[in-house]
Design a protein around this motif. Structure first.
Motif, PDB file in Angstrom:
ATOM      1  N   ASP A 157     -11.537 -53.228   2.546  1.00 58.68           N
ATOM      2  CA  ASP A 157     -11.012 -54.179   1.574  1.00 58.68           C
ATOM      3  C   ASP A 157     -11.312 -53.662   0.169  1.00 58.68           C
ATOM      4  O   ASP A 157     -12.462 -53.655  -0.269  1.00 58.68           O
ATOM      5  N   THR A 158     -10.270 -53.217  -0.539  1.00 58.78           N
ATOM      6  CA  THR A 158     -10.482 -52.647  -1.871  1.00 58.78           C
ATOM      7  C   THR A 158     -10.833 -53.716  -2.905  1.00 58.78           C
ATOM      8  O   THR A 158     -11.433 -53.398  -3.933  1.00 58.78           O
ATOM      9  N   GLN A 159     -10.471 -54.989  -2.657  1.00 57.96           N
ATOM     10  CA  GLN A 159     -10.833 -56.051  -3.595  1.00 57.96           C
ATOM     11  C   GLN A 159     -12.334 -56.286  -3.592  1.00 57.96           C
ATOM     12  O   GLN A 159     -12.955 -56.450  -4.635  1.00 57.96           O
ATOM     13  N   GLN A 160     -12.924 -56.307  -2.395  1.00 59.90           N
ATOM     14  CA  GLN A 160     -14.359 -56.559  -2.271  1.00 59.90           C
ATOM     15  C   GLN A 160     -15.152 -55.265  -2.108  1.00 59.90           C
ATOM     16  O   GLN A 160     -16.386 -55.311  -2.007  1.00 59.90           O
ATOM     17  N   THR A 161     -14.417 -54.134  -2.067  1.00 59.54           N
ATOM     18  CA  THR A 161     -15.026 -52.808  -1.905  1.00 59.54           C
ATOM     19  C   THR A 161     -16.056 -52.780  -0.768  1.00 59.54           C
ATOM     20  O   THR A 161     -17.216 -52.411  -0.951  1.00 59.54           O
ATOM     21  N   LYS A 162     -15.582 -53.201   0.399  1.00 58.94           N
ATOM     22  CA  LYS A 162     -16.467 -53.148   1.554  1.00 58.94           C
ATOM     23  C   LYS A 162     -15.656 -52.916   2.830  1.00 58.94           C
ATOM     24  O   LYS A 162     -14.456 -53.207   2.902  1.00 58.94           O
ATOM     25  N   LEU A 163     -16.356 -52.396   3.829  1.00 61.61           N
ATOM     26  CA  LEU A 163     -15.765 -52.131   5.128  1.00 61.61           C
ATOM     27  C   LEU A 163     -15.763 -53.431   5.930  1.00 61.61           C
ATOM     28  O   LEU A 163     -16.816 -54.021   6.169  1.00 61.61           O
ATOM     29  N   THR A 164     -14.587 -53.886   6.336  1.00 68.18           N
ATOM     30  CA  THR A 164     -14.485 -55.156   7.051  1.00 68.18           C
ATOM     31  C   THR A 164     -14.337 -54.981   8.553  1.00 68.18           C
ATOM     32  O   THR A 164     -14.522 -55.931   9.312  1.00 68.18           O
ATOM     33  N   THR A 165     -13.970 -53.788   8.996  1.00 65.84           N
ATOM     34  CA  THR A 165     -13.839 -53.496  10.426  1.00 65.84           C
ATOM     35  C   THR A 165     -14.446 -52.137  10.702  1.00 65.84           C
ATOM     36  O   THR A 165     -14.215 -51.179   9.963  1.00 65.84           O
ATOM     37  N   ASN A 166     -15.205 -52.064  11.795  1.00 66.94           N
ATOM     38  CA  ASN A 166     -15.878 -50.818  12.142  1.00 66.94           C
ATOM     39  C   ASN A 166     -15.999 -50.751  13.666  1.00 66.94           C
ATOM     40  O   ASN A 166     -16.978 -51.220  14.242  1.00 66.94           O
ATOM     41  N   ASN A 167     -14.982 -50.180  14.320  1.00 63.32           N
ATOM     42  CA  ASN A 167     -14.893 -50.221  15.776  1.00 63.32           C
ATOM     43  C   ASN A 167     -14.898 -48.817  16.376  1.00 63.32           C
ATOM     44  O   ASN A 167     -14.320 -47.884  15.810  1.00 63.32           O
TER      45      ASN A 167
END
Length: 282
Positions: A157-167
Motif C-alpha cells: 500500500d503506497t498510501q500507508q507505505t506498508k506491506l499488507t500481504t505477505n504469503n
C-alpha cells in the motif's frame, strides 16, 4: 509449459469442493458464440432465502492476429466492466491488460493495469490500481522445476507505505497428484491434496489452521464419473456439513446440476439447502 499463477496453486483440490454445488440457488448459465467469433456469456441466479435475483452479461471478442482480447461485462447491480488485453506481442509469454469498472448510479469508478509473464520455469503476475492518492501494488511469482512449485505473493500500500500481504506457498505436482501448502501473513496455515485415483475418481483434502486459535478446519471431498454424461460429488467438513451433488448432461450443450447441503449437527432443525443449476451452450 509455465507454472500456474499463484492464485491457481492448489486449484485442483479447490475445484473438488466448489464446482458442481449451487447451495441455496436457482442458477442459469448460457454460453454462445457467433460465427464472427464474439462470445456471449449470460448468467443469473436467484437466492432461495432472500429471493434476490442477480444476473450478468459478458461479451468477449478476440483478434487473434494481434493477440488482442476485448471483454465487456454488465450486471444487475448496474456495474460496467471493460478489459483490453494484449498477449504474446511484445514478448512471448507476456500479457498486458487494462481494466476499468464504472457504477453509473453512484459514480464510483476504478481502474487497474495488469502484467503477466509465463515461462517454462516461472510465472509472474502484477497489477496496480489507478489511484492518484497512491496505488495498491500486488505482485506474485511462482517458480517450478521437476514438479516442485514455490510461490510468493505480496501487496504494498503506497498510501500507508506498508506491506499488507505477505504469503508463501510450496507444492508438488504430477499428472495425477497435487500437494499444496501455504502460509498467509505468517498467521494462517493451509494445505490441500488432490489425487486422481482412477479415470473415474478424483479425491481432495483441505486443511487450515490459524495461529492464536484452536479452530482447525478440515474437509474431504470426491468426484466420481458415472459415465460420459453423468457424475456425482460429495464432501464433508469437520462442522458436520455434508454436501452432495449430481450432474447430468441431458444432451449436447445442456447440463443439469442438482446439489444439497445437509447440516449434520442440526439435522432435525432443518435449514438444509438445495441447489439447481442449468447450463446451456450453443
Amino acid at each position: 509449459m509455465a507454472p500456474p499463477s499463484y492464485s491457481d496453486l492448489g486449484k485442483q483440490a479447490r475445484d473438488i469442493f466448489s464446482k458442481g454445488y449451487n447451495f441455496g440457488l436457482w442458477k442459469l448459465d448460457l454460453k454462445t458464440k457467433t460465427p464472427s467469433g464474439i462470445e456471449f456469456n449470460t448468467a443469473g441466479h436467484s437466492n432461495q432465502e432472500s429471493g434476490k435475483v442477480f444476473g450478468s452479461l459478458e461479451t468477449k471478442y478476440k483478434v487473434k492476429d494481434y493477440g488482442l482480447t476485448l471483454t465487456e461485462k454488465w450486471n444487475t447491480d448496474n456495474t460496467l466492466f471493460t478489459e483490453v488485453a494484449v498477449q504474446d506481442q511484445l514478448l512471448e509469454g507476456l500479457k498486458l491488460s487494462l481494466e476499468g469498472n464504472f457504477a453509473p448510479q453512484s459514480g464510483n469508478k476504478s481502474g487497474k493495469f495488469k502484467v503477466a509473464f509465463g515461462h517454462e520455469y516461472v510465472k509472474a503476475d502484477s497489477d496496480v490500481n489507478i489511484d492518484l492518492k497512491g496505488p495498491l501494488i500486488n505482485a506474485s511469482a511462482v517458480l517450478g522445476y521437476n514438479g516442485w512449485l514455490a510461490g510468493y505473493q505480496a501487496a504494498f500500500d503506497t498510501q500507508q507505505t506498508k506491506l499488507t500481504t505477505n504469503n508463501f506457498a510450496l507444492g508438488y505436482t504430477t499428472k495425477d497428484f497435487v500437494l499444496h501448502t501455504a502460509v498467509n501473513d505468517g498467521q494462517e496455515f493451509s494445505g490441500s491434496i488432490f489425487q486422481r485415483t482412477s479415470d473415474k475418481l478424483d479425491v481432495g483434502v483441505q486443511l487450515s489452521w490459524a495461529s492464536g486459535s484452536s479452530n482447525t478446519k478440515f474437509a474431504i471431498g470426491a468426484k466420481y464419473q458415472l459415465g460420459d454424461d453423468a457424475s456425482v460429488r460429495a464432501k464433508v467438513n469437520n462442522a458436520s456439513q455434508v454436501g452432495l451433488g449430481y450432474q447430468q448432461k441431458l444432451r449436447d450443450g445442456v447440463t443439469l446440476t442438482l446439489s444439497t447441503l445437509v447440516d449434520g449437527k442440526n439435522f432435525n432443525d432443518g435449514g438444509h439447502k438445495i441447489g439447481v443449476g442449468l447450463e446451456l451452450e450453443a
